[in-house]
Design a protein around this motif. Structure first.
Motif, PDB file in Angstrom:
ATOM      1  N   ILE A 135       0.857  -1.203   0.000  1.00  0.00           N
ATOM      2  CA  ILE A 135       0.000   0.000   0.000  1.00  0.00           C
ATOM      3  C   ILE A 135       0.886   1.244   0.000  1.00  0.00           C
ATOM      4  O   ILE A 135       2.064   1.170   0.363  1.00  0.00           O
ATOM      5  N   GLY A 137       3.430   3.790  -0.974  1.00  0.00           N
ATOM      6  CA  GLY A 137       4.599   3.708  -1.844  1.00  0.00           C
ATOM      7  C   GLY A 137       4.928   2.289  -2.269  1.00  0.00           C
ATOM      8  O   GLY A 137       5.637   2.086  -3.252  1.00  0.00           O
ATOM      9  N   SER A 138       4.415   1.313  -1.554  1.00  0.00           N
ATOM     10  CA  SER A 138       4.687  -0.080  -1.915  1.00  0.00           C
ATOM     11  C   SER A 138       3.642  -0.611  -2.895  1.00  0.00           C
ATOM     12  O   SER A 138       3.582  -1.817  -3.158  1.00  0.00           O
ATOM     13  N   SER A 187       6.463  -4.380   1.553  1.00  0.00           N
ATOM     14  CA  SER A 187       6.274  -3.481   2.689  1.00  0.00           C
ATOM     15  C   SER A 187       7.627  -3.154   3.289  1.00  0.00           C
ATOM     16  O   SER A 187       8.318  -4.046   3.785  1.00  0.00           O
ATOM     17  N   LYS A 188       7.974  -1.894   3.230  1.00  0.00           N
ATOM     18  CA  LYS A 188       9.270  -1.478   3.766  1.00  0.00           C
ATOM     19  C   LYS A 188       9.394  -1.913   5.227  1.00  0.00           C
ATOM     20  O   LYS A 188      10.391  -2.491   5.628  1.00  0.00           O
ATOM     21  N   THR A 189       8.346  -1.677   5.993  1.00  0.00           N
ATOM     22  CA  THR A 189       8.403  -1.980   7.436  1.00  0.00           C
ATOM     23  C   THR A 189       7.986  -3.415   7.751  1.00  0.00           C
ATOM     24  O   THR A 189       8.331  -3.946   8.794  1.00  0.00           O
ATOM     25  N   THR A 192       2.837  -2.950   8.164  1.00  0.00           N
ATOM     26  CA  THR A 192       1.653  -2.177   7.773  1.00  0.00           C
ATOM     27  C   THR A 192       0.422  -3.080   7.811  1.00  0.00           C
ATOM     28  O   THR A 192       0.388  -4.141   7.186  1.00  0.00           O
ATOM     29  N   GLN A 328       0.489  10.986  -3.556  1.00  0.00           N
ATOM     30  CA  GLN A 328       1.309  10.550  -2.424  1.00  0.00           C
ATOM     31  C   GLN A 328       2.666  11.253  -2.448  1.00  0.00           C
ATOM     32  O   GLN A 328       3.126  11.789  -1.439  1.00  0.00           O
ATOM     33  N   GLU A 332       2.256  13.680   0.589  1.00  0.00           N
ATOM     34  CA  GLU A 332       2.874  13.076   1.779  1.00  0.00           C
ATOM     35  C   GLU A 332       4.232  13.734   2.030  1.00  0.00           C
ATOM     36  O   GLU A 332       4.692  13.807   3.161  1.00  0.00           O
ATOM     37  N   VAL A 487       0.588  10.669   9.105  1.00  0.00           N
ATOM     38  CA  VAL A 487      -0.232   9.476   8.856  1.00  0.00           C
ATOM     39  C   VAL A 487      -0.377   8.639  10.127  1.00  0.00           C
ATOM     40  O   VAL A 487      -1.124   7.667  10.163  1.00  0.00           O
ATOM     41  N   LYS A 491      -3.616   5.921  12.257  1.00  0.00           N
ATOM     42  CA  LYS A 491      -3.242   4.514  12.438  1.00  0.00           C
ATOM     43  C   LYS A 491      -3.402   4.121  13.908  1.00  0.00           C
ATOM     44  O   LYS A 491      -3.933   3.061  14.224  1.00  0.00           O
TER      45      LYS A 491
HETATM   46  O1  F6P Z   1       1.202   5.236   5.989  1.00  0.00           O
HETATM   47  C1  F6P Z   1       2.111   5.845   5.159  1.00  0.00           C
HETATM   48  C2  F6P Z   1       3.186   4.904   4.717  1.00  0.00           C
HETATM   49  O2  F6P Z   1       4.157   4.803   5.702  1.00  0.00           O
HETATM   50  C3  F6P Z   1       3.780   5.376   3.410  1.00  0.00           C
HETATM   51  O3  F6P Z   1       4.716   6.368   3.562  1.00  0.00           O
HETATM   52  C4  F6P Z   1       4.287   4.119   2.838  1.00  0.00           C
HETATM   53  O4  F6P Z   1       4.551   4.229   1.474  1.00  0.00           O
HETATM   54  C5  F6P Z   1       3.144   3.185   3.162  1.00  0.00           C
HETATM   55  O5  F6P Z   1       2.703   3.607   4.430  1.00  0.00           O
HETATM   56  C6  F6P Z   1       3.467   1.735   3.166  1.00  0.00           C
HETATM   57  O6  F6P Z   1       4.451   1.412   4.096  1.00  0.00           O
HETATM   58  P1  F6P Z   1       5.203   0.030   4.055  1.00  0.00           P
HETATM   59  O7  F6P Z   1       5.921  -0.084   2.782  1.00  0.00           O
HETATM   60  O8  F6P Z   1       6.119   0.044   5.244  1.00  0.00           O
HETATM   61  O9  F6P Z   1       4.160  -1.068   4.185  1.00  0.00           O
END
Ligand code: F6P
Length: 526
Positions: A135, A137-138, A187-189, A192, A328, A332, A487, A491
């Motif tokens: 979601i 950027g991903s 997902s970078k993190t 999400t 975005q 953002e 954001v 959340k």
């Molecule tokens: O909620 C905003 C955000 O952190 C964006 O900046 C990012 O692209 C998106 O959520 C998705 O995050 P992730 O790639 O960590 O799942």
């Protein structure tokens, strides 16, 4: 500096943009090129004096020094203590890029090689469908670029699931064969909630169909440990570092779904396009620098003239998701209320960005753009050549419409012209009334970015152009374009509301409206 620009704006009076074209050299003088791309900002009120003041603004705000700091790997994302180096992902020459004294390029190229090897393996296999689950950027980068480059799409079918609304994954899975589908969890993190919920549902779907998930999942993430906990082995995880922001990440592992669709060679061409715009941004003098001018035109319209929104209007149907992608990227990044040092901004932050491809938008919202009481600066994008040689007449109509719109916005139609239009149909007061409805104020600014054709390299240049535009606007506004604290609150509240929605905990501590809406859900959810 803003004062000087404000006073120049105040002096515009009733000057009309078209009057500026009395100078026959105006179009060329208020346009600039980067390779085959031409950016024409002559249909705006910007004249020599205003442009000089805008360029002075860029100089006094230290845009060039900040740009060099970004490319040099300095931690310009100050609130998160991070460098900003998505540009390293498209640095195909592998010139060293240092972060904390370490060259990051060997790692970047190693991941690119691994992505290419996997892409070749999957493209040569019996996989028919690839589902990217991600979601923000991903999602937006890969989906926008995959649609944009449809003529180059020769790999498996690409699907993109982003919304936590179960409708998204349910509708997608209906199209897929569980034996021939690969899921990419982007997902970078890797925390999400939307993405993890959808990824778990994809896993459950495979189990329900009696198909093992071994080898069916790939992770694109900075969080290798979390991907492992989800059950994705390290060799199927493609990592990237914290100096790649989510909305700037399409150039690296997050672009895997795009690479699978168009193939590694075309993906490299996309990277080359981004890299060539980086070169232009670093080397072209400010007055001939496309990202700088695109940013200055944006600031002139938003911060100086006070036009709160910016319409992005691609006359290129395959750029249908570009406005969403730019929403975005721009909102953002530059939708912030405080400057770098935490003080309240003394001018407005970035504009509301919106848009749709032409000609569709013409039959929807252009009415307001032409005759509404608010001015909407428009940014047109147009290819000189389409991808359908047999349908050349379609493309000619598309071009004619795009050029007609920017001309109409600028010229408008006077009351006299409107009277002449209806003179044969009405008389007297009725003629006057009818004519007034047909007046177009005109004098509405627009810019046009024109390029040869939408190929991978050109798309790379367009995306990098807008990234650098956001950077320049951010530096001038003294905003940190690379964090997104705004954001977080929603959340956190959603996490707290979850148990109240499910009925696990009673509804307490909520305002009357929220409690009422929850009550409605509880009463009607069946
Ligand atoms: O909620 C905003 C955000 O952190 C964006 O900046 C990012 O692209 C998106 O959520 C998705 O995050 P992730 O790639 O960590 O799942």
């Amino acid at each position: 500096m803003w004062d000087k620009l404000t006073s120049l704006a105040g002096r515009l009076g009733d000057r009309r943009i078209e009057e500026l074209f009395a100078d026959e050299g105006r179009a060329a003088a208020f346009s600039l090129s980067a390779e085959d791309m031409l950016f024409d900002y002559s249909k705006t009120q910007i004249d020599d004096e205003i442009r000089a003041a805008l360029l002075e603004l860029a100089e006094t705000r230290g845009v060039a020094a900040r740009r060099d700091a970004m490319f040099a790997g300095q931690k310009i994302n100050e609130t998160e203590g991070r460098a900003v180096l998505h540009t390293a992902l498209r640095n195909l020459d592998a010139a060293p890029v240092l972060v904390d004294g370490r060259d990051v390029m060997p790692g970047v190229l190693e991941v690119l090689d691994r992505m290419e090897a996997l892409a070749r393996e999957i493209r040569d296999s019996d996989v028919t469908d690839v589902v990217n689950i991600g979601i923000g950027g991903s999602d937006l980068g890969p989906v926008m670029a995959t649609l944009a480059l449809a003529p180059y799409h020769d790999g498996p079918r690409a699907h993109f699931v982003s919304n936590v609304d179960g409708a998204d994954i349910a509708d997608t899975l209906k199209l897929c064969d569980p034996e021939r589908t690969v899921f990419i969890v982007a997902s970078k993190t890797f925390t999400t909630i939307e993405t993890m919920t959808n990824a778990r549902s994809a896993k459950a779907w495979l189990a329900e169909k009696g198909v093992s998930d071994a080898g069916r999942f790939i992770a694109l993430s900075s969080n290798v440990a979390k991907a492992g906990e989800f059950g994705i082995p390290a060799e199927r995880v493609f990592g990237f570092e914290d100096w790649v922001g989510g909305r700037y990440s399409v150039w690296g592992p997050i672009g895997l779904s795009l690479m699978l669709a168009i193939g590694p060679e075309n993906f490299r061409a996309f990277l080359r396009g981004g890299q060539s715009m980086d070169r232009h941004f670093r080397e072209a003098p400010p007055e001939a620098n496309m990202p700088v001018l695109l940013a200055l035109v944006g600031l002139w319209h938003n911060q100086v003239l006070g036009h709160a929104t910016r319409a992005v209007l691609p006359y290129d149907n395959r750029l249908m998701r570009l406005p969403a992608y730019l929403q975005q990227l721009e909102m953002e990044s530059n939708g912030k209320g405080v400057s770098m040092d935490g003080a309240d901004l003394t001018c407005h932050s970035g504009p509301v960005v919106w848009g749709e491809p032409g000609t569709n938008g013409q039959h929807a919202f252009y009415q307001l753009i032409h005759q509404g009481t608010r001015v909407v600066p428009c940014e047109f994008l147009l290819a000189a050549r389409g991808h359908e040689p047999d349908l050349r007449h379609h493309h000619e109509l598309l071009v004619a419409n795009c050029l007609a719109q920017s001309e109409a916005l600028m010229r408008g139609r006077s009351l006299d012209e409107a009277r002449a239009k209806v003179a044969g149909q009405f008389e007297g007061d009725e003629l006057e009334r009818q004519a007034r409805h047909r007046v177009f104020p005109g004098n509405r600014p627009s810019t046009t970015l024109i390029y040869e054709t939408l190929d991978p390299e050109t798309l790379g240049r367009i995306v990098a152009l807008y990234e650098h535009r956001v950077f320049v606007e951010g530096v001038i506004l003294d905003i940190n374009s690379y964090d997104q604290w705004g954001v977080e609150l929603g959340k956190e509240l959603a996490t707290a509301l979850g148990p109240m929605v499910s009925g696990e905990t009673p509804v307490t501590g909520k305002d009357g409206s929220t409690a009422q809406l929850l009550g409605y859900v509880h009463a009607h959810r069946g």
